[in-house]
Design an enzyme around this catalytic site. Structure first.
Site, PDB file in Angstrom:
ATOM      1  N   LYS A 258       0.842  -1.209   0.000  1.00 24.36           N
ATOM      2  CA  LYS A 258       0.000   0.000   0.000  1.00 24.36           C
ATOM      3  C   LYS A 258       0.872   1.252   0.000  1.00 24.36           C
ATOM      4  CE  LYS A 258      -3.059   2.641   3.144  1.00 24.36           C
ATOM      5  NZ  LYS A 258      -3.844   2.638   4.397  1.00 24.36           N
ATOM      6  N   ASP A 263      -2.741  10.331   3.566  1.00 22.69           N
ATOM      7  CA  ASP A 263      -4.104   9.877   3.879  1.00 22.69           C
ATOM      8  C   ASP A 263      -4.790  10.892   4.795  1.00 22.69           C
ATOM      9  OD1 ASP A 263      -6.415   8.510   4.357  1.00 22.69           O
ATOM     10  OD2 ASP A 263      -5.513   6.914   5.565  1.00 22.69           O
ATOM     11  N   LYS A 270      -9.998  12.669   8.766  1.00 23.99           N
ATOM     12  CA  LYS A 270      -9.339  12.296  10.022  1.00 23.99           C
ATOM     13  C   LYS A 270      -9.284  13.497  10.958  1.00 23.99           C
ATOM     14  CE  LYS A 270      -6.117   8.733   8.402  1.00 23.99           C
ATOM     15  NZ  LYS A 270      -6.670   7.646   9.225  1.00 23.99           N
ATOM     16  N   ASP A 281       1.790   6.622   5.294  1.00 25.20           N
ATOM     17  CA  ASP A 281       0.816   5.649   4.805  1.00 25.20           C
ATOM     18  C   ASP A 281       1.262   5.006   3.486  1.00 25.20           C
ATOM     19  OD1 ASP A 281      -1.480   4.322   5.544  1.00 25.20           O
ATOM     20  OD2 ASP A 281      -2.841   5.683   4.497  1.00 25.20           O
ATOM     21  N   ASP A 340     -12.106   6.781   4.728  1.00 25.82           N
ATOM     22  CA  ASP A 340     -10.804   6.602   5.380  1.00 25.82           C
ATOM     23  C   ASP A 340     -10.355   5.140   5.341  1.00 25.82           C
ATOM     24  OD1 ASP A 340      -8.530   7.361   6.659  1.00 25.82           O
ATOM     25  OD2 ASP A 340      -9.437   7.597   8.648  1.00 25.82           O
ATOM     26  N   GLU A 342      -9.484   3.388   2.929  1.00 22.81           N
ATOM     27  CA  GLU A 342      -9.116   3.431   1.509  1.00 22.81           C
ATOM     28  C   GLU A 342      -8.080   2.381   1.127  1.00 22.81           C
ATOM     29  OE1 GLU A 342      -7.644   5.166   3.763  1.00 22.81           O
ATOM     30  OE2 GLU A 342      -5.547   4.880   3.236  1.00 22.81           O
ATOM     31  N   ARG A 344      -7.668  -0.774   1.840  1.00 16.62           N
ATOM     32  CA  ARG A 344      -8.171  -2.074   1.399  1.00 16.62           C
ATOM     33  C   ARG A 344      -8.687  -2.017  -0.039  1.00 16.62           C
ATOM     34  NH1 ARG A 344     -12.149  -2.231   6.386  1.00 16.62           N
ATOM     35  NH2 ARG A 344     -10.416  -1.007   7.177  1.00 16.62           N
TER      36      ARG A 344
HETATM   37  N1  BES Z   1      -3.832   4.576   7.128  1.00 18.47           N
HETATM   38  C1  BES Z   1      -4.905   4.334   8.013  1.00 18.47           C
HETATM   39  C2  BES Z   1      -4.537   3.391   9.149  1.00 18.47           C
HETATM   40  C3  BES Z   1      -3.569   3.904  10.177  1.00 18.47           C
HETATM   41  C4  BES Z   1      -3.968   4.785  11.147  1.00 18.47           C
HETATM   42  C5  BES Z   1      -2.267   3.457  10.175  1.00 18.47           C
HETATM   43  C6  BES Z   1      -3.069   5.240  12.099  1.00 18.47           C
HETATM   44  C7  BES Z   1      -1.370   3.893  11.135  1.00 18.47           C
HETATM   45  C8  BES Z   1      -1.773   4.786  12.092  1.00 18.47           C
HETATM   46  C9  BES Z   1      -6.071   3.719   7.270  1.00 18.47           C
HETATM   47  O1  BES Z   1      -6.250   4.160   5.976  1.00 18.47           O
HETATM   48  C10 BES Z   1      -7.315   4.071   8.029  1.00 18.47           C
HETATM   49  O2  BES Z   1      -7.593   5.226   8.111  1.00 18.47           O
HETATM   50  N2  BES Z   1      -8.008   3.081   8.561  1.00 18.47           N
HETATM   51  C11 BES Z   1      -9.174   3.313   9.334  1.00 18.47           C
HETATM   52  C12 BES Z   1     -10.180   2.257   8.978  1.00 18.47           C
HETATM   53  C13 BES Z   1     -11.549   2.491   9.577  1.00 18.47           C
HETATM   54  C14 BES Z   1     -12.178   3.737   8.981  1.00 18.47           C
HETATM   55  C15 BES Z   1     -12.408   1.294   9.315  1.00 18.47           C
HETATM   56  C16 BES Z   1      -8.789   3.240  10.805  1.00 18.47           C
HETATM   57  O3  BES Z   1      -7.962   2.400  11.170  1.00 18.47           O
HETATM   58  O4  BES Z   1      -9.303   4.043  11.573  1.00 18.47           O
HETATM   59 ZN    ZN Z   2      -4.582   4.787   4.992  1.00 16.49          ZN
HETATM   60 MG    MG Z   3      -7.414   5.888   5.813  1.00 15.63          MG
END
Ligand code: BES
Ligand code: ZN
Ligand code: MG
Length: 493
Positions: A258, A263, A270, A281, A340, A342, A344
């Site tokens: 990825k 992000d 966020k 990211d 968010d 994204e 996956r």
């Molecule tokens: N890139 C983030 C995950 C992340 C967050 C990695 C903080 C490292 C530190 C990912 O794209 C994301 O935002 N995931 C969300 C998914 C949720 C909306 C289902 C998350 O983990 O909050």
């Molecule tokens: Zn992300």
């Molecule tokens: Mg995200």
């Protein structure tokens, strides 16, 4: 740069500005250190008493009157029963940082005896630790922290190990490459920038590089990549590197990473605090690029393909929205409930493409995919989720050898059911915050038909965070997690 030289005879006979030896806790000798005159010996004894061989402690003894050794450095490695496969690596990192701090041009390390570490492993750890610890991200500092002149490390070792040395150098360079691109700020590193890194690397190292851009991505059916990237003025890219050096008819191993260069969360924005960290990211993709660089330099006689979907997740009038239904490369539809989630979407496209295009032996993906991974395992262990026990076993074996730690989470039908959608084949979030790392993996699993696959969530380990264990060879910023792990796996196929 760190220049590595190996001396097979006793290094204490050589001229050096710093002769370094390892010391076990509460031991009264420096491992492998030859005899010096009585004055020096009593200085060493005193130092041994003071530092007690405690893990990570260093003690420098200036030597007067000696002609060949200017200083002796004692490096504590702790209790014998607490030694790990990482001890020599991170203590060597500390030694190298000390040598730089002392502004030396060269230093020597006496390889530990085999009851501490098997010779090849010891030399690899010394080289990896020293090289990685000397990396510093100062590209944007007017005053370079180190102004680094070359530093030569001389390792005394009685075994013939030139091949192991070369490998360790290339592995460490792969990690450093990954760190150096992963640390780039998001205004300097867009999907196009990553694509250009890949192109250059392929020219230098004789790999095939293919880049898919917009609107071709859309036309070819990469609905996930297209949707996530549509809100950014920076063009999305799908980066492919092929290293085909194995038998022609042998199925490749496909590595997917990825690379969201920033992000924001998109319309599901966020919160502001620490949002800057979302420049990391892209770490999964950077890991894959670093692995491909090292594989090609090692000239491994195998077939490996690296696939890096790269986008910027921005918000604006063109962004994809919650409620949208998109069609992925696999042909399955996904209801977007949170923009968010994204990662996956772009990974599902890349995994489906990898399977269709290459019929691989195995697929492994890296992604900073879920905050839930940090809640579950913290910042020193990555989560793995897999559909294949044998592949998982091989990766956990490599994890033990490299101390890039992983822990497996389960993925049964109940989790698959948690991402069922009322209006599409699946939705891009699970149920509330329950098992966030696994429901993300469940989404990925839907992209794959039959290929053995392991997903590695590196959200906690890809860069140093508050709770990250301090290690000399992982200074602040991106860690390059996964490069050593997968290079070990590939070398032991
Ligand atoms: N890139 C983030 C995950 C992340 C967050 C990695 C903080 C490292 C530190 C990912 O794209 C994301 O935002 N995931 C969300 C998914 C949720 C909306 C289902 C998350 O983990 O909050
Ligand atoms: Zn992300
Ligand atoms: Mg995200």
């Amino acid at each position: 740069m760190l220049i590595v030289k190996i001396k097979t005879e006793n290094s204490a006979k050589n001229k050096t500005s710093l002769l370094c030896g390892f010391v076990l806790e509460n031991s009264n000798k420096v491992l492998g250190l030859p005899k010096f005159d009585t004055k020096t010996e009593s200085a060493i004894d005193q130092s041994l008493k003071d530092m007690e061989g405690k893990l990570g402690r260093l003690s420098v003894i200036p030597i007067s009157g000696e002609k060949h050794v200017q200083r002796i450095l004692l490096a504590g490695i702790g209790k014998k029963e607490n030694l790990t496969k990482d001890t020599i690596r991170f203590v060597s990192g500390k030694i190298a940082q000390k040598a730089r701090e002392l502004k030396l041009k060269e230093f020597s390390i006496i390889s530990p005896p085999s009851f501490i570490s098997e010779p090849i492993s010891a030399v690899s750890q010394i080289i990896e630790g020293s090289k990685m610890a000397l990396y510093k991200f100062d590209k944007f500092k007017s005053e370079k922290a180190e102004n680094s002149p070359d530093l030569t490390i001389i390792i005394s070792n009685s075994n013939k190990i030139s091949k192991a040395i070369k490998i360790a150098e290339i592995v460490a360079d792969g990690v450093i490459f990954t760190k150096s691109i992963a640390n780039l700020p998001p205004n300097e590193c867009t999907p196009t920038t990553l694509a250009n890194f890949a192109k250059n690397m392929s020219k230098n190292n004789k790999m095939i590089c293919k880049i898919f851009s917009e609107p071709e991505l859309q036309k070819k059916g990469f609905g996930g990549i297209s949707a996530v990237g549509q809100g950014s003025k920076n063009q999305s890219k799908l980066i492919i590197l092929e290293h085909i050096k194995g038998p022609r008819n042998e199925k490749p191993i496909v590595l997917v990473g990825k690379a969201v260069t920033f992000d924001t969360g998109g319309i599901s924005l966020k919160p502001g605090n620490a949002m800057d960290e979302m420049k990391f990211d892209k770490c999964g993709g950077c890991t894959v690029l670093g692995i491909m660089k090292s594989i090609s330099e090692l000239k491994l006689p195998i077939n490996v393909v690296g696939i890096v979907p790269s986008v910027e997740n921005m918000l604006g009038g063109e962004s994809y929205r919650p409620g949208d239904i998109i069609k992925l490369y696999s042909g399955k539809t996904a209801e977007i409930l949170n923009t968010d989630a994204e990662g996956r979407l772009i990974l599902a496209d890349a995994l489906a493409y990898g399977e269709k295009q290459y019929s691989p032996k195995a697929m492994i993906d890296f992604a900073t995919l879920t905050g839930a991974c940090i809640v579950a395992l913290g910042t020193n262990v990555a989560a793995i989720v897999s559909n294949d026990e044998k592949l998982t076993k091989k990766i956990t074996d490599s994890s033990k050898r490299t101390t890039e730690e992983v822990w497996e989470l389960p993925l049964n039908q109940d989790y698959m059911d948690m991402i069922k959608s009322d209006v599409a084949d699946m939705k891009n979030v699970g149920i509330g915050r329950a098992a966030g790392t696994i429901t993300a993996a469940a989404f990925l699993k839907n992209a794959i038909e039959k290929t053995p696959w392991t997903h590695i969530d590196i959200a906690g380990v890809a860069w140093t965070q508050g709770a990250t264990k301090e290690k000399s060879y992982n200074p602040k910023g991106a860690t390059g997690f996964g490069v050593r792990l997968i290079l070990d796996y590939l070398q032991n196929l």
